[in-house]
Design a protein around this motif. Sequence first.
Motif, PDB file in Angstrom:
ATOM      1  N   ARG A  22       0.830  -1.213   0.000  1.00  0.00           N
ATOM      2  CA  ARG A  22       0.000   0.000   0.000  1.00  0.00           C
ATOM      3  C   ARG A  22       0.864   1.262   0.000  1.00  0.00           C
ATOM      4  NH1 ARG A  22      -2.959  -3.208   3.414  1.00  0.00           N
ATOM      5  NH2 ARG A  22      -2.102  -2.248   5.284  1.00  0.00           N
ATOM      6  N   THR A  23       1.929   1.244   0.786  1.00  0.00           N
ATOM      7  CA  THR A  23       2.832   2.396   0.857  1.00  0.00           C
ATOM      8  C   THR A  23       3.505   2.639  -0.489  1.00  0.00           C
ATOM      9  OG1 THR A  23       3.217   1.978   3.204  1.00  0.00           O
ATOM     10  CG2 THR A  23       4.818   3.365   2.070  1.00  0.00           C
ATOM     11  N   LEU A  24       3.937   1.563  -1.152  1.00  0.00           N
ATOM     12  CA  LEU A  24       4.556   1.719  -2.468  1.00  0.00           C
ATOM     13  C   LEU A  24       3.565   2.302  -3.467  1.00  0.00           C
ATOM     14  CD1 LEU A  24       6.725  -1.517  -2.890  1.00  0.00           C
ATOM     15  CD2 LEU A  24       7.524   0.831  -2.591  1.00  0.00           C
ATOM     16  N   ARG A  25       2.311   1.850  -3.412  1.00  0.00           N
ATOM     17  CA  ARG A  25       1.284   2.397  -4.309  1.00  0.00           C
ATOM     18  C   ARG A  25       1.098   3.891  -4.074  1.00  0.00           C
ATOM     19  NH1 ARG A  25      -2.205  -2.159  -3.021  1.00  0.00           N
ATOM     20  NH2 ARG A  25      -1.927  -3.713  -4.638  1.00  0.00           N
ATOM     21  N   GLU A  26       1.065   4.280  -2.800  1.00  0.00           N
ATOM     22  CA  GLU A  26       0.889   5.695  -2.468  1.00  0.00           C
ATOM     23  C   GLU A  26       2.083   6.527  -2.918  1.00  0.00           C
ATOM     24  OE1 GLU A  26       0.241   5.759   1.736  1.00  0.00           O
ATOM     25  OE2 GLU A  26      -1.721   4.788   1.582  1.00  0.00           O
ATOM     26  N   GLU A  27       3.285   5.990  -2.731  1.00  0.00           N
ATOM     27  CA  GLU A  27       4.495   6.731  -3.035  1.00  0.00           C
ATOM     28  C   GLU A  27       4.825   6.774  -4.521  1.00  0.00           C
ATOM     29  OE1 GLU A  27       8.600   6.358  -1.227  1.00  0.00           O
ATOM     30  OE2 GLU A  27       7.303   5.924   0.481  1.00  0.00           O
ATOM     31  N   PHE A  28       4.668   5.635  -5.196  1.00  0.00           N
ATOM     32  CA  PHE A  28       5.119   5.511  -6.575  1.00  0.00           C
ATOM     33  C   PHE A  28       3.990   5.429  -7.594  1.00  0.00           C
ATOM     34  CE2 PHE A  28       8.653   3.853  -4.055  1.00  0.00           C
ATOM     35  CZ  PHE A  28       9.713   4.561  -4.582  1.00  0.00           C
ATOM     36  N   GLY A  29       2.765   5.277  -7.149  1.00  0.00           N
ATOM     37  CA  GLY A  29       1.641   5.174  -8.084  1.00  0.00           C
ATOM     38  C   GLY A  29       1.829   4.014  -9.041  1.00  0.00           C
ATOM     39  N   ALA A  30       1.796   4.321 -10.344  1.00  0.00           N
ATOM     40  CA  ALA A  30       1.937   3.282 -11.366  1.00  0.00           C
ATOM     41  C   ALA A  30       3.320   2.628 -11.345  1.00  0.00           C
ATOM     42  CB  ALA A  30       1.672   3.879 -12.739  1.00  0.00           C
ATOM     43  N   GLY A  31       4.294   3.275 -10.751  1.00  0.00           N
ATOM     44  CA  GLY A  31       5.646   2.722 -10.683  1.00  0.00           C
ATOM     45  C   GLY A  31       5.889   1.819  -9.494  1.00  0.00           C
ATOM     46  N   ALA A  32       4.849   1.525  -8.714  1.00  0.00           N
ATOM     47  CA  ALA A  32       5.010   0.700  -7.510  1.00  0.00           C
ATOM     48  C   ALA A  32       5.512  -0.702  -7.837  1.00  0.00           C
ATOM     49  CB  ALA A  32       3.696   0.613  -6.740  1.00  0.00           C
ATOM     50  N   LYS A  33       4.978  -1.283  -8.908  1.00  0.00           N
ATOM     51  CA  LYS A  33       5.407  -2.636  -9.280  1.00  0.00           C
ATOM     52  C   LYS A  33       6.879  -2.646  -9.682  1.00  0.00           C
ATOM     53  CE  LYS A  33       0.817  -3.932 -10.813  1.00  0.00           C
ATOM     54  NZ  LYS A  33      -0.032  -4.184 -11.980  1.00  0.00           N
ATOM     55  N   GLY A  34       7.296  -1.617 -10.397  1.00  0.00           N
ATOM     56  CA  GLY A  34       8.694  -1.512 -10.792  1.00  0.00           C
ATOM     57  C   GLY A  34       9.615  -1.337  -9.599  1.00  0.00           C
ATOM     58  N   ALA A  35       9.177  -0.543  -8.630  1.00  0.00           N
ATOM     59  CA  ALA A  35       9.968  -0.333  -7.424  1.00  0.00           C
ATOM     60  C   ALA A  35      10.117  -1.636  -6.642  1.00  0.00           C
ATOM     61  CB  ALA A  35       9.321   0.739  -6.548  1.00  0.00           C
ATOM     62  N   ALA A  36       9.023  -2.374  -6.526  1.00  0.00           N
ATOM     63  CA  ALA A  36       9.078  -3.661  -5.818  1.00  0.00           C
ATOM     64  C   ALA A  36       9.945  -4.655  -6.579  1.00  0.00           C
ATOM     65  CB  ALA A  36       7.674  -4.218  -5.618  1.00  0.00           C
ATOM     66  N   LEU A  37       9.826  -4.657  -7.904  1.00  0.00           N
ATOM     67  CA  LEU A  37      10.637  -5.569  -8.714  1.00  0.00           C
ATOM     68  C   LEU A  37      12.118  -5.257  -8.548  1.00  0.00           C
ATOM     69  CD1 LEU A  37      10.818  -7.874 -10.726  1.00  0.00           C
ATOM     70  CD2 LEU A  37      10.516  -6.189 -12.556  1.00  0.00           C
ATOM     71  N   ASP A  38      12.480  -3.991  -8.494  1.00  0.00           N
ATOM     72  CA  ASP A  38      13.881  -3.614  -8.260  1.00  0.00           C
ATOM     73  C   ASP A  38      14.387  -4.218  -6.956  1.00  0.00           C
ATOM     74  OD1 ASP A  38      14.019  -2.152 -10.589  1.00  0.00           O
ATOM     75  OD2 ASP A  38      13.742  -0.203  -9.605  1.00  0.00           O
ATOM     76  N   LEU A  56       9.158 -10.465  -2.931  1.00  0.00           N
ATOM     77  CA  LEU A  56       8.351 -11.193  -3.918  1.00  0.00           C
ATOM     78  C   LEU A  56       6.899 -11.247  -3.467  1.00  0.00           C
ATOM     79  CD1 LEU A  56       8.565 -12.593  -6.620  1.00  0.00           C
ATOM     80  CD2 LEU A  56       9.073 -14.712  -5.409  1.00  0.00           C
ATOM     81  N   CYS A  57       6.685 -11.401  -2.190  1.00  0.00           N
ATOM     82  CA  CYS A  57       5.336 -11.370  -1.633  1.00  0.00           C
ATOM     83  C   CYS A  57       4.698 -10.002  -1.869  1.00  0.00           C
ATOM     84  CB  CYS A  57       5.384 -11.687  -0.141  1.00  0.00           C
ATOM     85  SG  CYS A  57       3.794 -11.590   0.680  1.00  0.00           S
ATOM     86  N   VAL A  58       5.445  -8.939  -1.640  1.00  0.00           N
ATOM     87  CA  VAL A  58       4.945  -7.585  -1.878  1.00  0.00           C
ATOM     88  C   VAL A  58       4.590  -7.422  -3.354  1.00  0.00           C
ATOM     89  CG1 VAL A  58       5.562  -5.130  -1.904  1.00  0.00           C
ATOM     90  CG2 VAL A  58       6.200  -6.551   0.057  1.00  0.00           C
ATOM     91  N   LEU A  59       5.457  -7.899  -4.232  1.00  0.00           N
ATOM     92  CA  LEU A  59       5.204  -7.796  -5.665  1.00  0.00           C
ATOM     93  C   LEU A  59       3.944  -8.566  -6.052  1.00  0.00           C
ATOM     94  CD1 LEU A  59       6.257  -6.671  -8.354  1.00  0.00           C
ATOM     95  CD2 LEU A  59       7.585  -8.772  -8.598  1.00  0.00           C
ATOM     96  N   CYS A  60       3.758  -9.740  -5.493  1.00  0.00           N
ATOM     97  CA  CYS A  60       2.536 -10.517  -5.759  1.00  0.00           C
ATOM     98  C   CYS A  60       1.295  -9.731  -5.345  1.00  0.00           C
ATOM     99  CB  CYS A  60       2.564 -11.844  -5.011  1.00  0.00           C
ATOM    100  SG  CYS A  60       3.683 -13.062  -5.710  1.00  0.00           S
ATOM    101  N   LEU A  61       1.343  -9.116  -4.186  1.00  0.00           N
ATOM    102  CA  LEU A  61       0.211  -8.339  -3.715  1.00  0.00           C
ATOM    103  C   LEU A  61      -0.080  -7.159  -4.639  1.00  0.00           C
ATOM    104  CD1 LEU A  61       0.933  -8.388   0.109  1.00  0.00           C
ATOM    105  CD2 LEU A  61      -0.900  -9.599  -1.095  1.00  0.00           C
ATOM    106  N   LEU A  62       0.960  -6.541  -5.158  1.00  0.00           N
ATOM    107  CA  LEU A  62       0.775  -5.423  -6.072  1.00  0.00           C
ATOM    108  C   LEU A  62       0.150  -5.872  -7.393  1.00  0.00           C
ATOM    109  CD1 LEU A  62       4.102  -3.470  -5.496  1.00  0.00           C
ATOM    110  CD2 LEU A  62       1.795  -2.697  -4.918  1.00  0.00           C
TER     111      LEU A  62
END
Length: 70
Positions: A22-38, A56-62
Amino acid sequence: MREPNEDWHSFRDPTLAGLVARTLREEFGAGAKGAALDRVLAARSKRRRAAYRFWLCVLCLLHGVGPTIH
């Protein structure tokens, strides 16, 4: 011996992965998946198994996929 399903979240509390997603979505918006993948790839390249599983769990949730054993 531990149950195999317990192993994926041994690094952190499993509810933390949802909070981080949720925090990544708020911070990065559409780039949240890319941030988690990094972070997934960085943990994998450094052979940090527990961190890899957590991210990987975070990425799955995203991606809207329920985490399983990684």
